[in-house]
Motif scaffolding. Structure first.
Motif, short mmCIF file in Angstrom:
data_model
loop_
_atom_site.label_atom_id
_atom_site.label_comp_id
_atom_site.label_asym_id
_atom_site.label_seq_id
_atom_site.Cartn_x
_atom_site.Cartn_y
_atom_site.Cartn_z
N ILE A 138 72.56 3.65 44.83
CA ILE A 138 72.92 5.01 44.42
C ILE A 138 74.30 4.99 43.75
O ILE A 138 75.28 4.55 44.36
CB ILE A 138 72.96 5.98 45.62
N GLY A 139 74.35 5.45 42.52
CA GLY A 139 75.63 5.57 41.82
C GLY A 139 76.12 7.01 41.86
O GLY A 139 75.99 7.70 42.86
N SER A 140 76.66 7.48 40.74
CA SER A 140 77.13 8.86 40.64
C SER A 140 76.27 9.60 39.63
O SER A 140 76.00 9.08 38.54
CB SER A 140 78.60 8.89 40.21
N ASP A 141 75.85 10.82 40.00
CA ASP A 141 75.04 11.60 39.06
C ASP A 141 75.91 12.40 38.09
O ASP A 141 75.40 13.13 37.23
CB ASP A 141 74.08 12.54 39.80
N GLN A 142 77.24 12.24 38.22
CA GLN A 142 78.19 12.89 37.31
C GLN A 142 79.09 11.83 36.68
O GLN A 142 79.41 10.82 37.31
CB GLN A 142 79.06 13.91 38.07
N PRO A 143 79.51 12.05 35.42
CA PRO A 143 80.47 11.11 34.81
C PRO A 143 81.76 11.04 35.62
O PRO A 143 82.20 12.04 36.18
CB PRO A 143 80.73 11.71 33.43
N VAL A 144 82.34 9.85 35.69
CA VAL A 144 83.62 9.67 36.38
C VAL A 144 84.72 9.69 35.32
O VAL A 144 84.71 8.87 34.40
CB VAL A 144 83.64 8.34 37.17
N LYS A 145 85.67 10.64 35.45
CA LYS A 145 86.70 10.82 34.44
C LYS A 145 88.03 10.23 34.91
O LYS A 145 88.37 10.30 36.09
CB LYS A 145 86.88 12.30 34.12
N VAL A 146 88.78 9.67 33.98
CA VAL A 146 90.04 9.02 34.31
C VAL A 146 90.94 9.01 33.08
O VAL A 146 90.45 9.04 31.94
CB VAL A 146 89.80 7.58 34.82
N LEU A 147 92.25 8.99 33.31
CA LEU A 147 93.20 8.88 32.21
C LEU A 147 93.56 7.41 31.98
O LEU A 147 93.50 6.59 32.90
CB LEU A 147 94.47 9.67 32.53
N VAL A 148 93.93 7.09 30.76
CA VAL A 148 94.35 5.73 30.41
C VAL A 148 95.51 5.30 31.30
O VAL A 148 96.42 6.09 31.57
CB VAL A 148 94.77 5.66 28.93
N SER A 149 95.43 4.08 31.80
CA SER A 149 96.40 3.40 32.68
C SER A 149 96.27 3.80 34.15
O SER A 149 96.95 3.23 35.00
CB SER A 149 97.85 3.60 32.21
N ASP A 150 95.40 4.78 34.46
CA ASP A 150 95.16 5.12 35.87
C ASP A 150 94.23 4.11 36.52
O ASP A 150 93.59 3.29 35.85
CB ASP A 150 94.55 6.52 35.98
N ASP A 151 94.13 4.20 37.85
CA ASP A 151 93.14 3.44 38.61
C ASP A 151 91.97 4.37 38.94
O ASP A 151 92.16 5.59 39.10
CB ASP A 151 93.74 2.90 39.90
N ILE A 152 90.77 3.80 39.06
CA ILE A 152 89.58 4.61 39.29
C ILE A 152 88.61 3.87 40.20
O ILE A 152 88.58 2.64 40.22
CB ILE A 152 88.89 4.98 37.95
N ILE A 153 87.85 4.64 40.98
CA ILE A 153 86.78 4.07 41.80
C ILE A 153 85.45 4.53 41.22
O ILE A 153 85.20 5.73 41.04
CB ILE A 153 86.90 4.53 43.27
N LEU A 154 84.59 3.57 40.91
CA LEU A 154 83.24 3.86 40.45
C LEU A 154 82.33 3.77 41.66
O LEU A 154 82.09 2.68 42.19
CB LEU A 154 82.81 2.85 39.38
N PRO A 155 81.81 4.90 42.16
CA PRO A 155 81.09 4.91 43.43
C PRO A 155 79.69 4.30 43.32
O PRO A 155 78.97 4.53 42.35
CB PRO A 155 81.02 6.40 43.79
#
Length: 220
Positions: A138-155
């Protein structure tokens, strides 16, 4: 005289062989091996210290089977339970390192259980437990948004939860390998150069089926 020397050497060699066999242990897995339906899985078993098993009779069995042999190897001949026909392989043609592991292809739910690896001539055996799960990724049913140079978690997780620490996990972006986890550790050698040093999994949560990816210093 020569005959006496030959017999003495033969006796010594036989004694050394018996002694080595007595000191050798057959090692399986102390932890259950986990696989998903449809996966290929390796059930580990080896001799320690390593000695050649090329000419040994090797028997892999599982309680409840009739015939009971998952894989029976003797003098190059094989016997198998029909449900495992053409789905197992041994590694006896490898260099003499004592590897008697069995690879099982296209795992089924019915393959779950405790397997016994045996070397009858050496009177050695070891158990390996296989757990087979049937989970959805199971991933995410919504796009994951992030700003350049930030860190992000892709669930991403397995549902129902399943311990994935013994499985291989791959994250890809198109053909590029973003992150590779196999053999209980990360594999940066296979990783795309653009992602090196910027990705990680939550390994302490993988026992609960969490295979989310953390990506640092995001760029366009």
């Amino acid at each position: 005289m020569m005959e006496s020397v030959f017999l003495a050497l033969l006796f010594t060699c036989l004694n050394l062989t018996v002694l080595l066999a007595a000191q050798t242990q057959l090692i399986g897995s102390h932890q259950p091996i986990v696989a998903l339906v449809g996966d290929d899985v390796l059930l580990p078993c080896h001799l320690e210290p390593a000695v050649s098993a090329t000419y040994e009779t090797v028997v892999w069995s599982k309680a409840g089977l009739e015939p009971k042999y998952v894989h029976y190897h003797q003098d190059g001949r094989q016997k198998q339970d029909p449900s495992y026909y053409l789905r197992t392989r041994l590694f006896l043609d490898e260099p003499p390192c004592g590897n008697v592991s069995m690879k099982t292809f296209t795992v089924k739910l019915s393959d779950a259980g405790t397997y016994k690896c045996s070397l009858p001539a050496m009177k050695k055996d070891a158990d390996v437990e296989l757990i087979v799960g049937q989970s959805d990724v199971i991933g995410s049913d919504q796009p994951v948004k992030v700003l350049v140079s930030d860190d992000i978690i892709l669930p991403c997780h397995l549902e129902p939860p399943l311990d994935v620490t013994t499985l291989s996990v791959e994250w890809r972006r198109g053909p590029a390998l973003v992150h590779v986890y196999r053999n209980r550790r990360n594999d940066p050698v296979s990783q795309d150069q653009n992602f090196k040093g910027r990705t990680s999994l939550f390994q302490d949560e993988m026992t609960r089926g969490n295979i989310s990816l953390k990506l640092t210093d995001v760029n366009e």
